[in-house]
Design a protein around this motif. Structure first.
Motif, PDB file in Angstrom:
ATOM      1  N   GLN A   1      -1.371  -4.016   2.762  1.00  0.00           N
ATOM      2  CA  GLN A   1      -0.550  -4.112   3.967  1.00  0.00           C
ATOM      3  C   GLN A   1      -0.361  -2.700   4.531  1.00  0.00           C
ATOM      4  N   ASP A   2      -1.451  -2.193   5.055  1.00  0.00           N
ATOM      5  CA  ASP A   2      -1.537  -0.825   5.565  1.00  0.00           C
ATOM      6  C   ASP A   2      -2.366  -0.865   6.843  1.00  0.00           C
TER       7      ASP A   2
ATOM      8  N   ASN B   1       9.104 -14.593  -9.938  1.00  0.00           N
ATOM      9  CA  ASN B   1       8.656 -15.166  -8.674  1.00  0.00           C
ATOM     10  C   ASN B   1       8.898 -14.243  -7.484  1.00  0.00           C
ATOM     11  N   ASN B   2       7.904 -14.202  -6.626  1.00  0.00           N
ATOM     12  CA  ASN B   2       7.948 -13.477  -5.350  1.00  0.00           C
ATOM     13  C   ASN B   2       8.060 -11.961  -5.497  1.00  0.00           C
ATOM     14  N   SER B   3       7.774 -11.425  -6.669  1.00  0.00           N
ATOM     15  CA  SER B   3       7.708  -9.966  -6.778  1.00  0.00           C
ATOM     16  C   SER B   3       6.399  -9.480  -6.166  1.00  0.00           C
ATOM     17  N   HIS B   4       6.359  -8.182  -5.836  1.00  0.00           N
ATOM     18  CA  HIS B   4       5.233  -7.652  -5.067  1.00  0.00           C
ATOM     19  C   HIS B   4       4.841  -6.274  -5.573  1.00  0.00           C
ATOM     20  N   VAL B   5       3.541  -6.069  -5.769  1.00  0.00           N
ATOM     21  CA  VAL B   5       2.979  -4.760  -6.099  1.00  0.00           C
ATOM     22  C   VAL B   5       2.109  -4.338  -4.925  1.00  0.00           C
ATOM     23  N   GLY B   6       2.533  -3.306  -4.209  1.00  0.00           N
ATOM     24  CA  GLY B   6       1.818  -2.855  -3.027  1.00  0.00           C
ATOM     25  C   GLY B   6       0.554  -2.076  -3.357  1.00  0.00           C
ATOM     26  N   HIS B   7      -0.182  -1.760  -2.308  1.00  0.00           N
ATOM     27  CA  HIS B   7      -1.467  -1.075  -2.449  1.00  0.00           C
ATOM     28  C   HIS B   7      -1.320   0.293  -3.118  1.00  0.00           C
ATOM     29  N   ASP B   8      -2.297   0.631  -3.922  1.00  0.00           N
ATOM     30  CA  ASP B   8      -2.404   1.950  -4.566  1.00  0.00           C
ATOM     31  C   ASP B   8      -1.289   2.242  -5.559  1.00  0.00           C
ATOM     32  N   CYS B   9      -0.562   1.210  -5.992  1.00  0.00           N
ATOM     33  CA  CYS B   9       0.461   1.421  -7.016  1.00  0.00           C
ATOM     34  C   CYS B   9      -0.197   1.530  -8.392  1.00  0.00           C
ATOM     35  N   THR B  10       0.494   2.226  -9.285  1.00  0.00           N
ATOM     36  CA  THR B  10       0.114   2.276 -10.692  1.00  0.00           C
ATOM     37  C   THR B  10       1.312   1.801 -11.495  1.00  0.00           C
ATOM     38  N   VAL B  11       1.164   0.697 -12.196  1.00  0.00           N
ATOM     39  CA  VAL B  11       2.248   0.074 -12.950  1.00  0.00           C
ATOM     40  C   VAL B  11       1.876   0.087 -14.423  1.00  0.00           C
ATOM     41  N   GLY B  12       2.794   0.521 -15.273  1.00  0.00           N
ATOM     42  CA  GLY B  12       2.519   0.675 -16.695  1.00  0.00           C
ATOM     43  C   GLY B  12       2.551  -0.630 -17.469  1.00  0.00           C
ATOM     44  N   ASN B  13       2.623  -0.498 -18.782  1.00  0.00           N
ATOM     45  CA  ASN B  13       2.625  -1.635 -19.696  1.00  0.00           C
ATOM     46  C   ASN B  13       4.045  -2.126 -19.970  1.00  0.00           C
TER      47      ASN B  13
ATOM     48  N   VAL C   1      11.356  -0.534  -3.902  1.00  0.00           N
ATOM     49  CA  VAL C   1      11.058   0.864  -4.202  1.00  0.00           C
ATOM     50  C   VAL C   1      10.248   1.446  -3.049  1.00  0.00           C
ATOM     51  N   HIS C   2      10.742   2.558  -2.495  1.00  0.00           N
ATOM     52  CA  HIS C   2      10.108   3.218  -1.357  1.00  0.00           C
ATOM     53  C   HIS C   2       8.721   3.711  -1.732  1.00  0.00           C
ATOM     54  N   GLN C   3       7.804   3.709  -0.764  1.00  0.00           N
ATOM     55  CA  GLN C   3       6.446   4.181  -1.015  1.00  0.00           C
ATOM     56  C   GLN C   3       6.446   5.610  -1.546  1.00  0.00           C
ATOM     57  N   PHE C   4       5.474   5.911  -2.404  1.00  0.00           N
ATOM     58  CA  PHE C   4       5.260   7.218  -3.039  1.00  0.00           C
ATOM     59  C   PHE C   4       6.340   7.598  -4.054  1.00  0.00           C
ATOM     60  N   THR C   5       7.245   6.700  -4.362  1.00  0.00           N
ATOM     61  CA  THR C   5       8.283   6.985  -5.354  1.00  0.00           C
ATOM     62  C   THR C   5       7.722   6.822  -6.765  1.00  0.00           C
TER      63      THR C   5
ATOM     64  N   GLY D   1       4.378 -17.261  -6.475  1.00  0.00           N
ATOM     65  CA  GLY D   1       4.488 -16.491  -5.248  1.00  0.00           C
ATOM     66  C   GLY D   1       4.342 -14.994  -5.389  1.00  0.00           C
ATOM     67  N   VAL D   2       3.917 -14.504  -6.541  1.00  0.00           N
ATOM     68  CA  VAL D   2       3.730 -13.060  -6.720  1.00  0.00           C
ATOM     69  C   VAL D   2       2.535 -12.595  -5.889  1.00  0.00           C
ATOM     70  N   THR D   3       2.652 -11.411  -5.289  1.00  0.00           N
ATOM     71  CA  THR D   3       1.543 -10.821  -4.548  1.00  0.00           C
ATOM     72  C   THR D   3       1.240  -9.430  -5.094  1.00  0.00           C
ATOM     73  N   MET D   4      -0.044  -9.144  -5.240  1.00  0.00           N
ATOM     74  CA  MET D   4      -0.526  -7.827  -5.641  1.00  0.00           C
ATOM     75  C   MET D   4      -1.743  -7.509  -4.780  1.00  0.00           C
ATOM     76  N   ASN D   5      -1.727  -6.360  -4.121  1.00  0.00           N
ATOM     77  CA  ASN D   5      -2.778  -6.018  -3.159  1.00  0.00           C
ATOM     78  C   ASN D   5      -3.746  -4.989  -3.711  1.00  0.00           C
ATOM     79  N   ILE D   6      -4.975  -5.020  -3.198  1.00  0.00           N
ATOM     80  CA  ILE D   6      -5.949  -3.987  -3.519  1.00  0.00           C
ATOM     81  C   ILE D   6      -5.530  -2.652  -2.900  1.00  0.00           C
ATOM     82  N   GLY D   7      -6.211  -1.584  -3.265  1.00  0.00           N
ATOM     83  CA  GLY D   7      -5.854  -0.252  -2.805  1.00  0.00           C
ATOM     84  C   GLY D   7      -6.425   0.082  -1.439  1.00  0.00           C
ATOM     85  N   THR D   8      -6.200   1.320  -1.037  1.00  0.00           N
ATOM     86  CA  THR D   8      -6.779   1.864   0.190  1.00  0.00           C
ATOM     87  C   THR D   8      -7.639   3.069  -0.171  1.00  0.00           C
ATOM     88  N   VAL D   9      -8.564   3.391   0.705  1.00  0.00           N
ATOM     89  CA  VAL D   9      -9.435   4.536   0.460  1.00  0.00           C
ATOM     90  C   VAL D   9      -8.615   5.812   0.344  1.00  0.00           C
TER      91      VAL D   9
END
Length: 265
Positions: free
Chosen positions: A69-70, A115-127, A155-159, A91-99
């Protein structure tokens, strides 16, 4: 042997691991790779260049690998990678990255995404993370291991959120959260250390006392924060957790540090 419901649509080129179950009305794109012994219960969409590890359970209406979503995205071939043992609820959404963000969104092992949690593009999420209902990451967010994010928090982008952090519910997280931190409030403020989480990670009473003393000195001692931070540097040798917190602060780039309420320094 895999089990694929006759109503599911599996595009040519998709790879389905041994022992995986694809339930009714799932849609699996041609560039998807789904690991062994996964269960996609029903109505799951896996699109884009998406790789999912073994033993994941994915609930209805999850959408994995959709475009970022960029506004700068122009259909480039970027990726989403999800580790093994994850539970991904409705309803969970996880997006691919950007160049421009490196082309990869990465999610670690054993995550629990409500339910309905979201992982935005280019995120890195641990274990071993837990995202409660509607927990949301903007783009380029970094989340460490054993992090809990409360319901309806964003969580704000780049945080950056360090390992073993607990974020309360209905929080807007706009600054980097130190490892082992506990944040709460409408605009998240640092309230202390995640003592419960640290105990679960087998911190002894002596270690907890050492890290608490460091925390009090750094965030509640006399003088401005920059002076306290400088004075606290020698304490890195007192405990690995202290060294980790100081390194995390020193590595900050994009966002300010999340501080206790009222500490603008």
């Amino acid at each position: 042997m895999s089990s694929i419901d006759p109503t599911a649509r599996i595009e040519d080129g998709a790879v389905i691991g041994e022992g995986t179950t694809i339930g009714p009305y799932c849609v699996i794109g041609s560039n998807a790779v789904i690991g062994e012994a996964c269960t996609l219960t029903a109505h799951v969409t896996v699109s884009g260049h998406t790789r999912i590890g073994a033993n994941c359970v994915i609930s209805p209406f999850a959408a994995l690998g959709g475009p970022p979503q960029d506004l700068s995205y122009r259909g480039e071939s970027t990726r989403l990678e999800i580790g093994s043992g994850c539970t991904i609820r409705e309803g969970v959404t996880m997006n691919i990255g950007t160049v421009k963000g490196g082309g990869l969104t990465r999610v670690g092992d054993n995550g629990y995404f409500m339910n309905n949690s979201h992982v935005g593009h280019d995120c890195t999420v641990g274990n071993n993370v837990i995202f409660a209902t509607s927990a949301t990451l903007g783009g380029h967010v970094e989340v460490g291991d054993f992090v809990y994010i409360g319901g309806l928090s964003a969580v704000h982008q780049f945080t950056r959120i360090g390992p073993q952090v607990m974020v309360g519910g209905v929080c807007g997280v706009r600054g980097d959260v130190i490892p082992f931190g506990l944040v709460n409030g409408q605009y998240a403020a640092l309230e202390g250390l995640n003592i419960i989480g640290m105990k679960r990670r087998k911190f002894t009473r002596e270690r907890l006392a050492t890290v608490r003393a460091f925390y009090q000195r750094l965030f509640h001692g006399p003088g401005i924060f920059a002076e306290r931070l400088e004075a606290a540097q020698p304490m890195a040798k007192d405990d690995p957790a202290i060294a980790e917190i100081l390194t995390f602060i020193g590595d900050g780039k994009h966002r300010p540090l999340c501080l206790p309420a009222g500490d603008g320094h």
